[in-house]
Design a protein around this motif. Structure first.
Motif, PDB file in Angstrom:
ATOM      1  N   GLU A 130     -74.117  27.633  30.861  1.00  0.00           N
ATOM      2  CA  GLU A 130     -74.267  26.996  32.193  1.00  0.00           C
ATOM      3  C   GLU A 130     -74.362  28.199  33.467  1.00  0.00           C
ATOM      4  N   SER A 131     -73.460  29.086  33.412  1.00  0.00           N
ATOM      5  CA  SER A 131     -73.391  30.172  34.531  1.00  0.00           C
ATOM      6  C   SER A 131     -74.873  31.171  34.167  1.00  0.00           C
ATOM      7  N   TYR A 132     -75.185  31.252  32.841  1.00  0.00           N
ATOM      8  CA  TYR A 132     -76.197  32.084  32.601  1.00  0.00           C
ATOM      9  C   TYR A 132     -77.637  31.419  32.900  1.00  0.00           C
ATOM     10  N   GLU A 133     -77.537  30.145  32.900  1.00  0.00           N
ATOM     11  CA  GLU A 133     -78.761  29.355  33.256  1.00  0.00           C
ATOM     12  C   GLU A 133     -78.962  29.481  34.695  1.00  0.00           C
ATOM     13  N   VAL A 134     -77.697  29.249  35.493  1.00  0.00           N
ATOM     14  CA  VAL A 134     -77.636  29.431  37.172  1.00  0.00           C
ATOM     15  C   VAL A 134     -78.598  30.914  37.192  1.00  0.00           C
ATOM     16  N   PHE A 135     -78.218  32.067  36.631  1.00  0.00           N
ATOM     17  CA  PHE A 135     -78.515  33.246  36.823  1.00  0.00           C
ATOM     18  C   PHE A 135     -80.044  33.334  36.320  1.00  0.00           C
ATOM     19  N   ASP A 192     -71.494  40.416  45.227  1.00  0.00           N
ATOM     20  CA  ASP A 192     -70.549  41.045  45.756  1.00  0.00           C
ATOM     21  C   ASP A 192     -69.330  41.442  44.491  1.00  0.00           C
ATOM     22  N   GLU A 193     -68.990  42.602  44.585  1.00  0.00           N
ATOM     23  CA  GLU A 193     -68.172  43.038  43.376  1.00  0.00           C
ATOM     24  C   GLU A 193     -66.955  42.403  43.254  1.00  0.00           C
ATOM     25  N   ASN A 194     -66.340  41.721  44.469  1.00  0.00           N
ATOM     26  CA  ASN A 194     -65.097  41.099  44.636  1.00  0.00           C
ATOM     27  C   ASN A 194     -65.210  39.510  44.700  1.00  0.00           C
ATOM     28  N   ASP A 195     -66.443  39.039  44.669  1.00  0.00           N
ATOM     29  CA  ASP A 195     -66.780  37.517  44.714  1.00  0.00           C
ATOM     30  C   ASP A 195     -67.730  36.943  43.794  1.00  0.00           C
ATOM     31  N   SER A 196     -67.367  36.558  42.914  1.00  0.00           N
ATOM     32  CA  SER A 196     -68.376  36.198  41.627  1.00  0.00           C
ATOM     33  C   SER A 196     -69.227  35.118  42.026  1.00  0.00           C
ATOM     34  N   ASP A 197     -68.859  34.456  43.133  1.00  0.00           N
ATOM     35  CA  ASP A 197     -69.716  33.276  43.439  1.00  0.00           C
ATOM     36  C   ASP A 197     -70.785  33.811  44.461  1.00  0.00           C
ATOM     37  N   TYR A 198     -70.922  35.149  45.009  1.00  0.00           N
ATOM     38  CA  TYR A 198     -71.718  35.513  45.787  1.00  0.00           C
ATOM     39  C   TYR A 198     -73.038  36.348  44.959  1.00  0.00           C
TER      40      TYR A 198
END
Length: 140
Positions: free
Chosen positions: A70-75, A129-135
């Protein structure tokens, strides 16, 4: 009066026939970008063309998954918007290049860039953002 009704009826039939029988234009899919990224200069230039100053941090070999989570699909959808051919390379070996963004630091974010290269072509890119996986945003 009958003549006017006949003309209106005939015009209506003609318009209806045109709507039914004239084929719709097929929308052509937008072409996939073919971006050369086989050399360090080409990769740096790719980011530079989009306004990013970068410094390469590291690279590593990866394999593009055959099935996207699911997350790779967003990517992958982000890559579709950039017209990059990530989906065409499912199951392929590739190289992931990671860069530090040098010219932009909003809200004290530690922005990084990545570029996935397969067969000398860029197939995926993103700024995050290296510190925020949602960005995560597109390069373009």
């Amino acid at each position: 009066m009958k003549k006017i009704h006949a003309v209106i009826l005939t015009a209506g039939i003609i318009v209806t026939a045109c709507i039914i029988f004239i084929p719709e234009k097929e929308e052509k899919p937008e072409p996939i970008a073919r971006v050369s990224a086989g050399t360090s200069a080409e990769r740096i230039n790719y980011f530079s063309l989009h306004g990013w100053e970068t410094e390469e941090i590291f690279s590593r070999d990866i394999v593009i998954p055959n099935e996207f989570s699911e997350s790779y699909e967003v990517f992958a959808q982000l890559q579709d918007k950039q017209k990059l051919p990530l989906r065409e390379y499912k199951g392929s070996n590739a190289i992931l290049y990671t860069y530090r963004i040098k010219n932009y630091n909003p809200d004290e974010k530690n922005l990084m860039a990545e570029l996935i290269v397969c067969d000398g072509k860029a197939i995926s890119s993103a700024i995050y953002d290296e510190n925020d996986s949602d960005y995560i945003i597109s390069v373009q």
